[in-house]
Design a protein around this motif. Structure first.
Motif, PDB file in Angstrom:
ATOM      1  N   PHE A 150      -4.623  10.156  -0.343  1.00 22.35           N
ATOM      2  CA  PHE A 150      -4.526   9.695   1.043  1.00 22.35           C
ATOM      3  C   PHE A 150      -5.901   9.248   1.554  1.00 22.35           C
ATOM      4  O   PHE A 150      -6.001   8.264   2.289  1.00 22.35           O
ATOM      5  N   LYS A 151      -6.935   9.949   1.154  1.00 24.23           N
ATOM      6  CA  LYS A 151      -8.297   9.554   1.546  1.00 24.23           C
ATOM      7  C   LYS A 151      -8.647   8.191   0.944  1.00 24.23           C
ATOM      8  O   LYS A 151      -9.214   7.333   1.619  1.00 24.23           O
ATOM      9  N   LYS A 152      -8.281   7.992  -0.323  1.00 21.45           N
ATOM     10  CA  LYS A 152      -8.553   6.719  -1.000  1.00 21.45           C
ATOM     11  C   LYS A 152      -7.901   5.549  -0.255  1.00 21.45           C
ATOM     12  O   LYS A 152      -8.489   4.485  -0.113  1.00 21.45           O
ATOM     13  N   TYR A 153      -6.683   5.754   0.218  1.00 24.59           N
ATOM     14  CA  TYR A 153      -5.954   4.700   0.914  1.00 24.59           C
ATOM     15  C   TYR A 153      -6.202   4.704   2.421  1.00 24.59           C
ATOM     16  O   TYR A 153      -5.601   3.929   3.149  1.00 24.59           O
ATOM     17  N   ASP A 154      -7.071   5.610   2.876  1.00 30.14           N
ATOM     18  CA  ASP A 154      -7.466   5.681   4.280  1.00 30.14           C
ATOM     19  C   ASP A 154      -6.273   5.892   5.215  1.00 30.14           C
ATOM     20  O   ASP A 154      -6.127   5.219   6.239  1.00 30.14           O
ATOM     21  N   ILE A 155      -5.397   6.815   4.810  1.00 30.21           N
ATOM     22  CA  ILE A 155      -4.257   7.212   5.642  1.00 30.21           C
ATOM     23  C   ILE A 155      -4.152   8.723   5.574  1.00 30.21           C
ATOM     24  O   ILE A 155      -4.848   9.376   4.803  1.00 30.21           O
ATOM     25  N   ASP A 156      -3.255   9.282   6.354  1.00 33.01           N
ATOM     26  CA  ASP A 156      -2.959  10.700   6.214  1.00 33.01           C
ATOM     27  C   ASP A 156      -1.483  10.866   5.866  1.00 33.01           C
ATOM     28  O   ASP A 156      -0.709   9.903   5.907  1.00 33.01           O
ATOM     29  N   GLU A 157      -1.125  12.065   5.510  1.00 31.35           N
ATOM     30  CA  GLU A 157       0.243  12.317   5.049  1.00 31.35           C
ATOM     31  C   GLU A 157       1.265  12.024   6.139  1.00 31.35           C
ATOM     32  O   GLU A 157       2.352  11.531   5.858  1.00 31.35           O
ATOM     33  N   LYS A 183       0.837  -1.197   0.000  1.00 30.30           N
ATOM     34  CA  LYS A 183       0.000   0.000   0.000  1.00 30.30           C
ATOM     35  C   LYS A 183       0.877   1.255   0.000  1.00 30.30           C
ATOM     36  O   LYS A 183       0.627   2.200  -0.745  1.00 30.30           O
ATOM     37  N   ALA A 184       1.922   1.247   0.814  1.00 25.25           N
ATOM     38  CA  ALA A 184       2.830   2.388   0.882  1.00 25.25           C
ATOM     39  C   ALA A 184       3.538   2.604  -0.451  1.00 25.25           C
ATOM     40  O   ALA A 184       3.722   3.743  -0.886  1.00 25.25           O
TER      41      ALA A 184
END
Length: 109
Positions: free
Chosen positions: A64-71, A34-35
């Protein structure tokens, strides 16, 4: 009798707190594949729109929203790789694999 009751509460806290922290850590953990996809996508966005443009920032926010993470999670992940050459190599292999897949699907030039 009070000391026994207090000891039970302390023991219960010692058992539950690590489980709580472990659960939180796992929730925000970013896996390598994912990263790598996020990394390649960020590079493509930067190349296409410029690293500091408003468009670039908007597309990164969507990514980032698509991958459900933040920067910050992403930056923390990249920083965690600095200590381990093998992890860096595996990460870049995954990144290259994803980039080649995008090229094969004709999603990028």
């Amino acid at each position: 009798m009070k000391p026994v009751k207090e000891n039970k509460i302390i023991l219960l806290a010692l058992v539950l707190l690590p489980a709580l922290f472990y659960g939180c850590e796992q929730k925000i953990r970013l896996d390598d594949r994912k990263a790598a996809e996020v990394y390649v996508s960020v590079l493509i966005i930067n190349e296409k729109y410029g690293a500091e443009s408003d468009s670039s920032k908007a597309y990164k926010k969507e990514l980032f929203k698509k991958y459900d993470i933040d920067e910050k999670q992403f930056d923390d992940y990249l920083n965690s790789l600095k200590e381990d050459k093998e992890k860096w190599e595996r990460f870049f292999d995954l990144s290259e694999e994803y980039l080649n897949r995008l090229k094969a699907e004709d999603n990028i030039n």
